[in-house]
Design a protein around this motif. Structure first.
Motif, PDB file in Angstrom:
ATOM      1  N   ASP A 102       0.810  -1.214   0.000  1.00  0.00           N
ATOM      2  CA  ASP A 102       0.000   0.000   0.000  1.00  0.00           C
ATOM      3  C   ASP A 102       0.846   1.268   0.000  1.00  0.00           C
ATOM      4  O   ASP A 102       0.322   2.358  -0.253  1.00  0.00           O
ATOM      5  CB  ASP A 102      -0.936   0.021   1.216  1.00  0.00           C
ATOM      6  N   ASN A 103       2.119   1.143   0.309  1.00  0.00           N
ATOM      7  CA  ASN A 103       2.993   2.311   0.310  1.00  0.00           C
ATOM      8  C   ASN A 103       3.085   2.875  -1.104  1.00  0.00           C
ATOM      9  O   ASN A 103       3.249   2.133  -2.076  1.00  0.00           O
ATOM     10  CB  ASN A 103       4.373   1.914   0.831  1.00  0.00           C
ATOM     11  N   LEU A 104       3.011   4.203  -1.246  1.00  0.00           N
ATOM     12  CA  LEU A 104       3.037   4.829  -2.565  1.00  0.00           C
ATOM     13  C   LEU A 104       4.331   4.534  -3.326  1.00  0.00           C
ATOM     14  O   LEU A 104       4.332   4.440  -4.558  1.00  0.00           O
ATOM     15  CB  LEU A 104       2.841   6.343  -2.437  1.00  0.00           C
ATOM     16  N   VAL A 105       5.423   4.392  -2.596  1.00  0.00           N
ATOM     17  CA  VAL A 105       6.688   4.054  -3.248  1.00  0.00           C
ATOM     18  C   VAL A 105       6.595   2.676  -3.883  1.00  0.00           C
ATOM     19  O   VAL A 105       6.996   2.475  -5.041  1.00  0.00           O
ATOM     20  CB  VAL A 105       7.853   4.124  -2.237  1.00  0.00           C
ATOM     21  N   MET A 106       6.053   1.719  -3.156  1.00  0.00           N
ATOM     22  CA  MET A 106       5.888   0.373  -3.702  1.00  0.00           C
ATOM     23  C   MET A 106       4.904   0.366  -4.864  1.00  0.00           C
ATOM     24  O   MET A 106       5.127  -0.298  -5.887  1.00  0.00           O
ATOM     25  CB  MET A 106       5.414  -0.587  -2.612  1.00  0.00           C
ATOM     26  N   ARG A 107       3.810   1.111  -4.724  1.00  0.00           N
ATOM     27  CA  ARG A 107       2.831   1.168  -5.801  1.00  0.00           C
ATOM     28  C   ARG A 107       3.444   1.763  -7.063  1.00  0.00           C
ATOM     29  O   ARG A 107       3.168   1.298  -8.182  1.00  0.00           O
ATOM     30  CB  ARG A 107       1.627   1.982  -5.358  1.00  0.00           C
TER      31      ARG A 107
END
Length: 268
Positions: free
Chosen positions: A54-59
């Motif tokens: 869910d982290n924006l970096v991962m997304r």
């Protein structure tokens, strides 16, 4: 942050001047050949922020990987120095930085229109963060216009957050639905005279301490004071670095529990 009408797609039509600080979160990445992407979060504001999907970096990393079909992966480290959910677009800037970082790491090129659409799918503020230069942003975040304001470039900027989180959705829900007109973002005088943040009133209802922050900043006699985004971070622009440093020292003394960052606006 001028909020205009509500669009047919449910989003609000916004007019906002985006400026970017010289300081902020730091991202690093190492190449992997197996396609696996990992994220480790550290730093003074990293507590409670997970490195899950869910982290924006991962997304952002997953979206870039899927859009390009690349089989490489990456080990990413996020040094989180900006408060989470604080109205200054830290997560959006991290997502945009992830796209730039991984394109270099993987040695790939993504066509501009595709990259813009990919970034918009991650969040309304992410497209403006790709260039990280001063821009007038309209619509949902997809209409970008470069704004080269000489009186803003490199200007000292003080950011203050009372370490109180506010829900962006709740702030927008509290907006009074009154369209108070367009944003004049041609120069700092226009911003000081007619610029406003239409989300300040509902944000202050949710977190009255925002009013205390604005009052404390205004007492330092800066050139301009406003709440950033949907809050609760507020900023003050100064004419010189010494005045900013003196203001920061006073605020840290009077409010040791507040987060205070001295920085400058990045050149356009």
């Amino acid at each position: 942050m001028h909020v205009r009408e509500r669009r047919a797609d449910g989003y609000h039509a916004l007019e906002s001047l985006f400026v970017f600080a010289e300081d902020g979160d730091i991202l690093r990445a190492g190449h992997r050949d197996d396609g696996v992407i990992t994220l480790a979060v550290e730093g003074p504001c990293g507590a409670g922020l997970s490195g899950d999907e869910d982290n924006l970096v991962m997304r952002a990393a997953r979206s870039l990987q899927a859009a390009t079909g690349i089989t490489a992966g990456a080990d990413i480290r996020l040094d989180k120095r900006l408060p989470v959910a604080s109205g200054i677009g830290g997560g959006s800037a991290d997502a945009a930085a992830t796209l730039r970082l991984l394109m270099r790491l993987w040695n790939i090129t993504v066509e501009g229109a595709v990259l813009q659409q990919l970034s918009l799918s991650l969040g309304s503020d992410v497209p403006a963060c790709l260039a990280s230069t001063t821009q007038l942003v309209r619509g949902r975040g997809e209409l970008l216009e470069a704004q080269a304001l000489d009186d803003l470039s490199c200007r000292p900027m003080l950011l203050v957050n009372p370490r109180v989180g506010v829900s962006t959705a709740s702030v927008f829900a509290g907006w009074d639905r009154i369209d108070r007109g367009p944003l004049d973002a041609r120069n700092i005088d226009g911003l000081a005279r007619a610029g406003r943040n239409d989300l300040e009133a509902p944000a202050r209802l949710l977190a009255p301490v925002i009013g205390d922050v604005l009052q404390a900043l205004q007492a330092q006699a800066p050139r301009l004071v406003r709440m950033s985004g949907s809050g609760a971070t507020c900023f003050a622009l100064f004419d010189d670095g010494q005045a900013m440093t003196q203001a920061a020292t006073a605020l840290r003394h009077d409010h040791p529990d507040w987060w205070v960052m001295e920085t400058r606006i990045r050149t356009s």
